[in-house]
Design a protein around this motif. Sequence first.
Motif, PDB file in Angstrom:
ATOM      1  N   LEU A   1      47.086  39.203  39.604  1.00  0.00           N
ATOM      2  CA  LEU A   1      46.658  38.637  40.216  1.00  0.00           C
ATOM      3  C   LEU A   1      45.063  38.502  41.020  1.00  0.00           C
ATOM      4  N   GLY A   2      44.987  38.719  42.070  1.00  0.00           N
ATOM      5  CA  GLY A   2      43.451  39.451  42.123  1.00  0.00           C
ATOM      6  C   GLY A   2      42.146  39.842  41.821  1.00  0.00           C
ATOM      7  N   LYS A   3      42.311  40.936  40.869  1.00  0.00           N
ATOM      8  CA  LYS A   3      41.797  41.618  40.572  1.00  0.00           C
ATOM      9  C   LYS A   3      41.818  41.242  38.562  1.00  0.00           C
ATOM     10  N   TYR A   4      42.288  41.283  38.012  1.00  0.00           N
ATOM     11  CA  TYR A   4      42.705  41.630  36.769  1.00  0.00           C
ATOM     12  C   TYR A   4      43.046  40.058  36.149  1.00  0.00           C
ATOM     13  N   VAL A   5      42.861  39.042  36.945  1.00  0.00           N
ATOM     14  CA  VAL A   5      43.135  37.163  36.617  1.00  0.00           C
ATOM     15  C   VAL A   5      41.570  37.053  37.993  1.00  0.00           C
ATOM     16  N   ARG A   6      41.797  36.942  38.958  1.00  0.00           N
ATOM     17  CA  ARG A   6      40.058  36.315  39.166  1.00  0.00           C
ATOM     18  C   ARG A   6      39.563  36.891  39.453  1.00  0.00           C
ATOM     19  N   GLU A   7      38.979  38.268  39.606  1.00  0.00           N
ATOM     20  CA  GLU A   7      38.582  38.594  39.119  1.00  0.00           C
ATOM     21  C   GLU A   7      37.552  39.496  38.300  1.00  0.00           C
ATOM     22  N   LEU A   8      38.560  39.268  36.988  1.00  0.00           N
ATOM     23  CA  LEU A   8      38.020  39.966  36.024  1.00  0.00           C
ATOM     24  C   LEU A   8      38.020  39.212  34.942  1.00  0.00           C
ATOM     25  N   ASN A   9      38.739  38.644  35.277  1.00  0.00           N
ATOM     26  CA  ASN A   9      39.108  36.893  34.188  1.00  0.00           C
ATOM     27  C   ASN A   9      39.972  38.321  32.573  1.00  0.00           C
ATOM     28  N   ALA A  10      40.697  38.944  33.025  1.00  0.00           N
ATOM     29  CA  ALA A  10      40.907  39.635  31.816  1.00  0.00           C
ATOM     30  C   ALA A  10      42.069  39.202  30.917  1.00  0.00           C
TER      31      ALA A  10
ATOM     32  N   SER B   1      44.406  34.939  32.075  1.00  0.00           N
ATOM     33  CA  SER B   1      44.762  33.724  32.318  1.00  0.00           C
ATOM     34  C   SER B   1      45.450  33.679  33.153  1.00  0.00           C
ATOM     35  N   LEU B   2      45.388  32.980  34.437  1.00  0.00           N
ATOM     36  CA  LEU B   2      46.786  32.600  36.201  1.00  0.00           C
ATOM     37  C   LEU B   2      47.950  32.759  35.229  1.00  0.00           C
ATOM     38  N   THR B   3      48.488  31.894  34.048  1.00  0.00           N
ATOM     39  CA  THR B   3      49.664  31.682  33.311  1.00  0.00           C
ATOM     40  C   THR B   3      50.422  32.525  33.069  1.00  0.00           C
ATOM     41  N   ASP B   4      49.327  33.692  32.108  1.00  0.00           N
ATOM     42  CA  ASP B   4      49.519  34.305  31.080  1.00  0.00           C
ATOM     43  C   ASP B   4      50.510  35.610  31.841  1.00  0.00           C
ATOM     44  N   ALA B   5      49.524  36.188  32.982  1.00  0.00           N
ATOM     45  CA  ALA B   5      49.523  36.771  34.063  1.00  0.00           C
ATOM     46  C   ALA B   5      51.556  36.437  34.885  1.00  0.00           C
ATOM     47  N   LEU B   6      51.123  35.499  35.310  1.00  0.00           N
ATOM     48  CA  LEU B   6      52.967  34.502  35.969  1.00  0.00           C
ATOM     49  C   LEU B   6      53.970  35.013  34.805  1.00  0.00           C
ATOM     50  N   LYS B   7      53.578  34.624  33.522  1.00  0.00           N
ATOM     51  CA  LYS B   7      54.253  34.678  33.068  1.00  0.00           C
ATOM     52  C   LYS B   7      55.405  36.061  32.575  1.00  0.00           C
ATOM     53  N   LYS B   8      53.958  36.746  33.037  1.00  0.00           N
ATOM     54  CA  LYS B   8      54.510  38.380  32.613  1.00  0.00           C
ATOM     55  C   LYS B   8      54.786  39.054  33.546  1.00  0.00           C
ATOM     56  N   MET B   9      55.361  38.061  34.519  1.00  0.00           N
ATOM     57  CA  MET B   9      55.257  38.328  35.671  1.00  0.00           C
ATOM     58  C   MET B   9      57.059  38.082  36.451  1.00  0.00           C
ATOM     59  N   THR B  10      57.578  36.643  35.569  1.00  0.00           N
ATOM     60  CA  THR B  10      58.515  35.735  35.915  1.00  0.00           C
ATOM     61  C   THR B  10      59.547  35.372  34.790  1.00  0.00           C
ATOM     62  N   ILE B  11      58.958  34.667  33.767  1.00  0.00           N
ATOM     63  CA  ILE B  11      59.484  33.874  32.401  1.00  0.00           C
ATOM     64  C   ILE B  11      60.442  34.988  31.560  1.00  0.00           C
ATOM     65  N   ILE B  12      59.303  36.072  31.351  1.00  0.00           N
ATOM     66  CA  ILE B  12      59.291  37.108  30.369  1.00  0.00           C
ATOM     67  C   ILE B  12      60.553  38.546  30.638  1.00  0.00           C
ATOM     68  N   PRO B  13      60.465  39.011  31.731  1.00  0.00           N
ATOM     69  CA  PRO B  13      60.948  39.966  31.823  1.00  0.00           C
ATOM     70  C   PRO B  13      62.249  38.951  32.300  1.00  0.00           C
ATOM     71  N   ALA B  14      62.835  38.042  33.167  1.00  0.00           N
ATOM     72  CA  ALA B  14      64.082  37.387  33.112  1.00  0.00           C
ATOM     73  C   ALA B  14      64.807  37.043  32.054  1.00  0.00           C
ATOM     74  N   LYS B  15      64.006  36.566  31.196  1.00  0.00           N
ATOM     75  CA  LYS B  15      64.439  36.672  29.810  1.00  0.00           C
ATOM     76  C   LYS B  15      65.399  37.590  28.614  1.00  0.00           C
ATOM     77  N   ARG B  16      64.284  38.903  29.250  1.00  0.00           N
ATOM     78  CA  ARG B  16      64.396  40.046  28.506  1.00  0.00           C
ATOM     79  C   ARG B  16      66.014  40.510  29.063  1.00  0.00           C
ATOM     80  N   LEU B  17      65.572  40.506  30.579  1.00  0.00           N
ATOM     81  CA  LEU B  17      67.472  41.153  30.924  1.00  0.00           C
ATOM     82  C   LEU B  17      68.498  39.552  30.894  1.00  0.00           C
ATOM     83  N   GLY B  18      68.069  38.617  31.085  1.00  0.00           N
ATOM     84  CA  GLY B  18      69.244  37.922  30.737  1.00  0.00           C
ATOM     85  C   GLY B  18      69.965  37.047  31.876  1.00  0.00           C
TER      86      GLY B  18
END
Length: 462
Positions: free
Chosen positions: A357-366, A368-385
């Motif tokens: 969230l700090g380096k890759y989203v805010r500093e490098l803009n690699a 988006s905040l939304t995409d990063a958070l999805k990869k940390m929350t809803i996507i692994p949640a769905k993967r695990l059930g």
Amino acid sequence: MYNLKIRNGKIIDFEKETQTICNIAVKNGKIVCIGQCSEDAEKEIDAKGNIVSPGFIDIHMHEETIGNTIDGDDYDIANKMLSMGVTTCVSGNCGNNRQSIYEFFEFVDRKGAPVNYLSFIGHNYLRNVIGVERYTSATKEEILKMGNLASDAIEKGAIGISFGLEYSPGIKYSEVIDLCNSIKDKDILLSAHYRKDAKYGIDSIKELINISMETGLPMQISHLGSCTAYGMMKESLRVIEEAVKSGVDISADCYPYDAFSTYIGSSVFDDGCFNLWNKSFDSILLTEEPYKGVRCDKDTFYKVRKEYPNMLAVAFVMNEEEVIEALKSPYVMVASDGLYNRGQGHPRGAGTFPRILGKYVRELNALSLTDALKKMTIIPAKRLGLNNKGQIKEGYDADLVIFNPDKIIDTASFDKPTEKSEGISYVIIDGKIALEDNKIENGRLGKIIRKNELSRGGKLYD
């Protein structure tokens, strides 16, 4: 009356990709209101316009050795997980459990934990239990024994089987297939540390795709960066994409560093590794006394391999731009691969999620905040059930993180690998405050989440 109300929080709608300032109310561990939420609450938090996110879900970490820590607590990594916003994590990865899964479950059931836990049962761990050497292939009889042990662990709550093919070079493809086919419960998830990295990485990924195809079981590729961030990332992502589009249920995870870490005595560092990575002995950093902070030369490398095989070492061998490329892929989620020995190791165990969230989203803009958070929350949640986690919706579990997107950053380094991150003001688990202003207020809110509590309906990517 609500148990907890968070006022003035910025909520991101993952579907609409919009941000809204509103209140969130919690009762009995669940989110019960999003909006005005005018009813009084026992406890109120003013989020001051900061992001209120679902708690981060770490789909790949390595659990503690219970009670064997240096900071006076029973847990050696879960406190670091909590401090970087993780509320739920998955252990037993890379084919290994650091102790009996039953002992671990029983301990957490009895005492609670800083975070919620799910766990795989590790294939390599089972090989050790029945006495199969890492360079030796298992017999049919031994595979049957492992199948019975794995089935029992799954019946008692393990979510599936993890493999560490690189850690036991004697494992044949047929052993993996036979073990999977022997499992009574087919509603499981597979996870695998590939067979070999760098120039062998593409073939290794194809092998995992074939395992998923042949068994019909979903496959999670572990830490993709350390597999193909050597000039092969574009090709590996293309192979994964083609497999997904052809109907294979496969995805991957990755941590945001250009160095991996594992035990110096493992087969990862067998002869030929430096030629494979096109690196020299000084690419290896030792993390524990009496060699803490020492870069290897040839003599030191072989001496430590022999005398301290269980020391964690860090290998600076990957290309960061390819790690970023992996993290941007829709088929890759964020995970830490966190592991410590007596508080020493790789900073990913304390810094992964704030670093994203700090380096890759805010500093490098690699990302988006939304995409990063999805990869940390809803996507692994769905993967695990985990159907009640990973989103901020009424009826969902109140596992939440409040952070300042302008300040969040990791501070853990290779010199000080457990330093707490900055910018996280609250972590909430089960509707209760677990961490406030970088201080753990309640480190026993976590529990074991067993397989029978999950519902993995359908594939991750439709």
